[in-house]
Design a protein around this motif. Structure first.
Motif, PDB file in Angstrom:
ATOM      1  N   LEU A  43      84.453  73.093  55.706  1.00 62.03           N
ATOM      2  CA  LEU A  43      83.980  74.470  55.854  1.00 62.03           C
ATOM      3  C   LEU A  43      85.070  75.464  55.461  1.00 62.03           C
ATOM      4  O   LEU A  43      84.786  76.505  54.853  1.00 62.03           O
ATOM      5  N   LEU A  46      85.049  75.675  51.744  1.00 63.87           N
ATOM      6  CA  LEU A  46      83.925  76.464  51.251  1.00 63.87           C
ATOM      7  C   LEU A  46      84.227  77.964  51.345  1.00 63.87           C
ATOM      8  O   LEU A  46      83.933  78.723  50.416  1.00 63.87           O
ATOM      9  N   HIS A  50      84.327  80.512  48.031  1.00 63.86           N
ATOM     10  CA  HIS A  50      83.390  81.621  47.825  1.00 63.86           C
ATOM     11  C   HIS A  50      84.012  82.993  48.060  1.00 63.86           C
ATOM     12  O   HIS A  50      83.452  83.998  47.624  1.00 63.86           O
ATOM     13  N   ASN A  58      80.432  81.592  58.242  1.00 67.02           N
ATOM     14  CA  ASN A  58      79.339  81.905  57.321  1.00 67.02           C
ATOM     15  C   ASN A  58      78.743  80.670  56.666  1.00 67.02           C
ATOM     16  O   ASN A  58      77.864  80.798  55.796  1.00 67.02           O
ATOM     17  N   PHE A  59      79.180  79.472  57.081  1.00 60.03           N
ATOM     18  CA  PHE A  59      78.748  78.247  56.414  1.00 60.03           C
ATOM     19  C   PHE A  59      78.247  77.209  57.420  1.00 60.03           C
ATOM     20  O   PHE A  59      78.723  77.132  58.550  1.00 60.03           O
ATOM     21  N   SER A  61      77.126  72.933  57.149  1.00 59.52           N
ATOM     22  CA  SER A  61      77.073  71.756  56.289  1.00 59.52           C
ATOM     23  C   SER A  61      75.776  70.994  56.503  1.00 59.52           C
ATOM     24  O   SER A  61      75.091  71.166  57.513  1.00 59.52           O
ATOM     25  N   GLU A 180      77.124  85.901  47.211  1.00 62.44           N
ATOM     26  CA  GLU A 180      78.162  86.120  48.212  1.00 62.44           C
ATOM     27  C   GLU A 180      78.273  87.603  48.578  1.00 62.44           C
ATOM     28  O   GLU A 180      78.563  87.945  49.729  1.00 62.44           O
ATOM     29  N   TYR A 208      75.400  72.395  51.673  1.00 65.64           N
ATOM     30  CA  TYR A 208      75.792  73.429  52.627  1.00 65.64           C
ATOM     31  C   TYR A 208      74.915  74.661  52.454  1.00 65.64           C
ATOM     32  O   TYR A 208      74.248  74.847  51.435  1.00 65.64           O
ATOM     33  N   MET A 210      74.986  79.052  53.281  1.00 72.14           N
ATOM     34  CA  MET A 210      75.840  80.190  53.625  1.00 72.14           C
ATOM     35  C   MET A 210      74.971  81.404  53.893  1.00 72.14           C
ATOM     36  O   MET A 210      73.945  81.623  53.233  1.00 72.14           O
TER      37      MET A 210
END
Length: 338
Positions: A43, A46, A50, A58-59, A61, A180, A208, A210
């Protein structure tokens, strides 16, 4: 049958990220351990990938992006409520909606591309989710950042927009969405991604989602404990940093696009310009089913897209130059004998 070339499922024919392979091998000695302490490393990676001020909060899995889509439906949709889906597309959106007691409405594509006004028109008081695959599977078409910006501004607050970007990283068009930015702004949006395609980890199951943190918290309530292993998180983390493998794959995809764009018209075969790692054929001189069956007899596996509602089309995964040449030769042979 020997020398089978499988171009059915949009897998990366270059194989997995070499860095991921090393990380997976090194983690074999840890297979007696659960993965809770390793997943946060993924995470973190990630969030770094991004940027845009996003953090691990914000993520979420998943065991592939399909698992994330499952969690999204479970968290956002109650029995009797409905989802609106731009279709033909990946069938799992409708499948999960039905599985968890919801209803769905399929909104037809317009010229092989999502019809955003029609999606908005299909919303009612019971709509909770809108699904859009962008670039779309199986067409390879996309909706631009500006168009989706306008779409998001018109979206009612009781509807969550699910943007499946499984193929986003293959795109090079300057108008592709920058999701994003919307997440950082706190929009009512959940984006799903996968490491199955670009990174070559389809068999490892790494996906994942987001979104803004409160949405991720809702989704994470349906996150199964120990849903993936240490090899998954270590391999996925390593793959994210493997720039050489990423660039090799993207170069292969770009050259494949140019190859098919140049060669298909010579066979009087139409195609849909694509931002993904595959191309959808149209206006075939033979029946799509016949083409796929005859190709399979020669060891070449292509995708007849009848499953998506496109019975007269064929989808071909991009491959290396000699494999693309084999595809063209096979199709040429089949068409010439028709």
């Amino acid at each position: 049958m020997k020398n089978i070339l499988n171009l059915l499922s949009n897998e990366n024919v270059l194989g997995p990220s070499p860095k991921a392979t090393v990380a997976i091998q090194q983690s074999l000695a840890e297979t007696h351990l659960y993965s809770n302490d390793i997943e946060p490393i993924f995470l973190d990676a990630l969030a770094e990938k991004h940027s845009h001020g996003l953090t691990p909060a914000n993520f979420v899995s998943g065991n592939g992006s399909s698992d994330v889509l499952r969690m999204v439906v479970q968290s956002q949709l109650k029995p009797g409520q409905n989802a609106v889906i731009a279709a033909p597309t990946f069938g799992i959106y409708a499948g999960f909606t039905k599985l968890y007691g919801g209803r769905f409405e399929l909104v037809p594509l317009k010229e092989y591309t999502a019809d955003l006004p029609a999606l908005l028109a299909a919303i009612d008081e019971q709509t909770r989710l809108i699904f859009l695959c962008n670039p779309n599977n199986p067409t390879g078409t996309f909706v631009s950042h500006a168009a989706l910006e306008d779409f998001l501004q018109q979206l009612p607050p009781h509807v969550t927009f699910v943007l499946d970007e499984a193929y986003r990283e293959f795109g090079d068009h300057p108008d592709l969405p920058r999701a994003e930015e919307w997440i950082a702004e706190g929009r009512n949006l959940i984006v799903t991604r996968t490491l199955s395609k670009l990174y070559g980890l389809a068999g490892l199951r790494v996906g994942y989602g987001m979104a803004r943190a409160d949405l991720i918290d809702q989704v994470r309530q349906y996150h199964q404990r120990h849903h993936s292993g240490r090899m998954t998180w270590r391999g996925g983390t390593a793959a994210l940093s493997d720039r050489e493998h990423i660039e090799r794959t993207l170069a292969m995809v770009r050259s494949s696009r140019e190859f098919y764009y140049a060669q298909l018209p010579k066979l009087q075969i139409g195609y849909i310009p694509t931002q993904a790692n595959y191309i959808l054929l149209k206006e075939l001189p033979v029946k799509a089913e016949h083409l796929v069956q005859q190709a399979e007899a020669q060891g070449l596996l292509l995708n007849h897209t009848a499953w998506s509602g496109l019975p007269e089309n064929v989808r071909i995964t991009f491959a290396r130059p000699h494999e693309n040449e084999r595809v063209l030769a096979t199709i040429t042979d089949i068409v010439s004998k028709a």
